[in-house]
Design a protein around this motif. Structure first.
Motif, PDB file in Angstrom:
ATOM      1  N   ASN A 113      -2.005 -17.674  40.794  1.00  0.00           N
ATOM      2  CA  ASN A 113      -2.695 -17.294  42.033  1.00  0.00           C
ATOM      3  C   ASN A 113      -2.702 -15.780  42.214  1.00  0.00           C
ATOM      4  OD1 ASN A 113      -3.246 -19.914  42.781  1.00  0.00           O
ATOM      5  ND2 ASN A 113      -1.409 -20.113  44.042  1.00  0.00           N
ATOM      6  N   ASP A 114      -3.751 -15.287  42.846  1.00  0.00           N
ATOM      7  CA  ASP A 114      -3.910 -13.858  43.151  1.00  0.00           C
ATOM      8  C   ASP A 114      -3.730 -12.979  41.919  1.00  0.00           C
ATOM      9  OD1 ASP A 114      -4.388 -14.364  45.875  1.00  0.00           O
ATOM     10  OD2 ASP A 114      -2.228 -14.451  46.273  1.00  0.00           O
ATOM     11  N   ASP A 139       5.885 -14.639  30.506  1.00  0.00           N
ATOM     12  CA  ASP A 139       6.940 -15.427  31.161  1.00  0.00           C
ATOM     13  C   ASP A 139       6.389 -16.765  31.662  1.00  0.00           C
ATOM     14  OD1 ASP A 139       8.796 -13.447  30.677  1.00  0.00           O
ATOM     15  OD2 ASP A 139       8.762 -12.645  32.732  1.00  0.00           O
ATOM     16  N   VAL A 140       5.218 -16.720  32.293  1.00  0.00           N
ATOM     17  CA  VAL A 140       4.580 -17.949  32.775  1.00  0.00           C
ATOM     18  C   VAL A 140       4.233 -18.847  31.587  1.00  0.00           C
ATOM     19  CG1 VAL A 140       2.529 -18.892  33.922  1.00  0.00           C
ATOM     20  CG2 VAL A 140       3.713 -16.910  34.899  1.00  0.00           C
ATOM     21  N   ALA A 141       3.703 -18.262  30.529  1.00  0.00           N
ATOM     22  CA  ALA A 141       3.336 -19.039  29.335  1.00  0.00           C
ATOM     23  C   ALA A 141       4.560 -19.725  28.734  1.00  0.00           C
ATOM     24  CB  ALA A 141       2.682 -18.132  28.298  1.00  0.00           C
ATOM     25  N   LYS A 142       5.678 -19.036  28.711  1.00  0.00           N
ATOM     26  CA  LYS A 142       6.902 -19.636  28.158  1.00  0.00           C
ATOM     27  C   LYS A 142       7.309 -20.869  28.965  1.00  0.00           C
ATOM     28  CE  LYS A 142      11.646 -18.646  26.863  1.00  0.00           C
ATOM     29  NZ  LYS A 142      12.702 -17.657  26.799  1.00  0.00           N
ATOM     30  N   VAL A 143       7.266 -20.759  30.291  1.00  0.00           N
ATOM     31  CA  VAL A 143       7.612 -21.895  31.155  1.00  0.00           C
ATOM     32  C   VAL A 143       6.631 -23.042  30.937  1.00  0.00           C
ATOM     33  CG1 VAL A 143       7.759 -22.674  33.547  1.00  0.00           C
ATOM     34  CG2 VAL A 143       8.765 -20.484  32.894  1.00  0.00           C
ATOM     35  N   ILE A 144       5.336 -22.737  30.931  1.00  0.00           N
ATOM     36  CA  ILE A 144       4.318 -23.777  30.769  1.00  0.00           C
ATOM     37  C   ILE A 144       4.449 -24.465  29.415  1.00  0.00           C
ATOM     38  CG2 ILE A 144       1.835 -24.165  30.485  1.00  0.00           C
ATOM     39  CD1 ILE A 144       1.409 -22.202  32.772  1.00  0.00           C
TER      40      ILE A 144
END
Length: 103
Positions: free
Chosen positions: A14-15, A33-38
């Motif tokens: 978001n944003d 970081d987001v890609a690692k979590v996903i």
């Protein structure tokens, strides 16, 4: 090609345009970081090889979970349907027999 059933998901940040302006070059750290979590969650919930993070579209990720081959899914659906209706069938018959006939 091969017909398969799959579930598609979409995850977005978001944003992102605001984050891009605020973080500038460091936005890549956030994306990674987001890609690692996903990727970890897709692997965990996809039971190993059935889930994939298929595409990164900048601020969004396309997720794919393979459910099964067309034939296998239809066979499992038929078995499940039979189990459900075998249990429901006698209940419907009992209800139908409990009604009194009009004379």
């Amino acid at each position: 090609g091969k017909l398969v059933y799959a579930l598609f998901g979409f995850a977005g940040i978001n944003d992102f345009s605001h984050l891009l302006r605020s973080l500038d070059q460091e936005v890549m750290i956030l994306i990674n970081d987001v890609a690692k979590v996903i990727h970890n969650e897709v692997f965990r919930w996809g039971l190993g090889d059935s889930g994939q993070c298929n595409k990164n579209l900048g601020s969004a990720f396309l997720l794919v979970y393979r459910i099964g081959d067309f034939k296998d899914v239809h066979e499992k659906k038929a078995k499940a349907t039979n189990v459900i209706f075998e249990r429901v069938g006698p209940v419907r018959q009992r209800r139908g027999n409990s009604k009194k006939k009009k004379t």
